[in-house]
Scaffold this motif. Structure first.
Motif, PDB file in Angstrom:
ATOM      1  N   GLU A 172      46.806  39.558  40.872  1.00  0.00           N
ATOM      2  CA  GLU A 172      46.877  40.446  39.716  1.00  0.00           C
ATOM      3  C   GLU A 172      46.175  39.856  38.498  1.00  0.00           C
ATOM      4  O   GLU A 172      45.563  40.578  37.715  1.00  0.00           O
ATOM      5  CB  GLU A 172      48.335  40.775  39.381  1.00  0.00           C
ATOM      6  CG  GLU A 172      49.009  41.716  40.353  1.00  0.00           C
ATOM      7  CD  GLU A 172      49.618  41.025  41.568  1.00  0.00           C
ATOM      8  OE1 GLU A 172      49.397  39.795  41.744  1.00  0.00           O
ATOM      9  OE2 GLU A 172      50.307  41.702  42.351  1.00  0.00           O
ATOM     10  N   GLU A 173      46.261  38.545  38.330  1.00  0.00           N
ATOM     11  CA  GLU A 173      45.626  37.917  37.166  1.00  0.00           C
ATOM     12  C   GLU A 173      44.106  38.086  37.214  1.00  0.00           C
ATOM     13  O   GLU A 173      43.479  38.468  36.222  1.00  0.00           O
ATOM     14  CB  GLU A 173      45.992  36.439  37.092  1.00  0.00           C
ATOM     15  CG  GLU A 173      45.469  35.768  35.838  1.00  0.00           C
ATOM     16  CD  GLU A 173      45.974  34.352  35.665  1.00  0.00           C
ATOM     17  OE1 GLU A 173      45.534  33.718  34.693  1.00  0.00           O
ATOM     18  OE2 GLU A 173      46.794  33.878  36.478  1.00  0.00           O
ATOM     19  N   GLN A 174      43.523  37.829  38.371  1.00  0.00           N
ATOM     20  CA  GLN A 174      42.073  38.002  38.515  1.00  0.00           C
ATOM     21  C   GLN A 174      41.668  39.465  38.338  1.00  0.00           C
ATOM     22  O   GLN A 174      40.638  39.765  37.728  1.00  0.00           O
ATOM     23  CB  GLN A 174      41.612  37.501  39.890  1.00  0.00           C
ATOM     24  CG  GLN A 174      41.748  36.014  40.076  1.00  0.00           C
ATOM     25  CD  GLN A 174      41.438  35.579  41.508  1.00  0.00           C
ATOM     26  OE1 GLN A 174      41.486  36.383  42.444  1.00  0.00           O
ATOM     27  NE2 GLN A 174      41.146  34.298  41.675  1.00  0.00           N
ATOM     28  N   LEU A 175      42.491  40.377  38.860  1.00  0.00           N
ATOM     29  CA  LEU A 175      42.190  41.800  38.735  1.00  0.00           C
ATOM     30  C   LEU A 175      42.259  42.239  37.274  1.00  0.00           C
ATOM     31  O   LEU A 175      41.375  42.951  36.790  1.00  0.00           O
ATOM     32  CB  LEU A 175      43.152  42.632  39.586  1.00  0.00           C
ATOM     33  CG  LEU A 175      42.968  44.146  39.516  1.00  0.00           C
ATOM     34  CD1 LEU A 175      41.549  44.559  39.893  1.00  0.00           C
ATOM     35  CD2 LEU A 175      43.992  44.839  40.411  1.00  0.00           C
ATOM     36  N   ALA A 176      43.302  41.823  36.563  1.00  0.00           N
ATOM     37  CA  ALA A 176      43.434  42.180  35.142  1.00  0.00           C
ATOM     38  C   ALA A 176      42.230  41.684  34.350  1.00  0.00           C
ATOM     39  O   ALA A 176      41.682  42.413  33.509  1.00  0.00           O
ATOM     40  CB  ALA A 176      44.729  41.610  34.571  1.00  0.00           C
ATOM     41  N   GLU A 177      41.797  40.461  34.615  1.00  0.00           N
ATOM     42  CA  GLU A 177      40.642  39.903  33.910  1.00  0.00           C
ATOM     43  C   GLU A 177      39.372  40.704  34.215  1.00  0.00           C
ATOM     44  O   GLU A 177      38.587  41.006  33.308  1.00  0.00           O
ATOM     45  CB  GLU A 177      40.447  38.438  34.287  1.00  0.00           C
ATOM     46  CG  GLU A 177      41.528  37.530  33.741  1.00  0.00           C
ATOM     47  CD  GLU A 177      41.485  36.119  34.323  1.00  0.00           C
ATOM     48  OE1 GLU A 177      40.602  35.821  35.165  1.00  0.00           O
ATOM     49  OE2 GLU A 177      42.339  35.312  33.934  1.00  0.00           O
ATOM     50  N   ALA A 178      39.172  41.053  35.481  1.00  0.00           N
ATOM     51  CA  ALA A 178      37.984  41.826  35.873  1.00  0.00           C
ATOM     52  C   ALA A 178      37.987  43.205  35.216  1.00  0.00           C
ATOM     53  O   ALA A 178      36.944  43.687  34.747  1.00  0.00           O
ATOM     54  CB  ALA A 178      37.910  41.959  37.388  1.00  0.00           C
TER      55      ALA A 178
END
Length: 113
Positions: free
Chosen positions: A6-12
């Motif tokens: 989720e962290e990588q997705l939110a950043e993207a």
């Protein structure tokens, strides 16, 4: 960009990446979030905001049960995690604005419109 949590997705999403490849367990949560209809989606947003607010004030995340009952446990956890990480529900609208290009090698491919 390839994202696995989720962290990588939110950043993207916040960067507005033109293409996002979602892998692993995150695929199921994101697919369900994107498939939610407009009326249920409105209720989900209200429930997520309430859940996070209640959790911050009372340290009791019971409002999360409402979100889970609307879209399922995994999508609810994914949605609430994204909101928490990004600092607001706009990240979910960003997610829903991406166009799905389907799955490729077990990953979900999203393209920015």
């Amino acid at each position: 960009m390839i994202v696995k949590d989720e962290e990588q997705l939110a950043e993207a999403l916040q960067r507005g990446d033109s293409e996002i490849h979602i892998e692993g367990d995150l695929v199921n949560g994101v697919t369900s979030i994107r498939a939610t209809g407009a009326v249920v989606w409105g209720l989900v947003i209200v429930a997520i905001v309430s859940c996070i607010g209640c959790t911050l004030v009372t340290r009791n995340p019971t409002a999360g049960v409402t979100v889970a009952s609307l879209i399922g446990t995994k999508p609810a956890l994914t949605a609430m995690s994204l909101v928490w990480i990004a600092g607001g529900v706009s990240v979910l609208e960003q997610l829903r604005s991406y166009r799905s290009e389907g799955t490729k090698d077990g990953s979900l491919v999203l393209k920015n419109r």
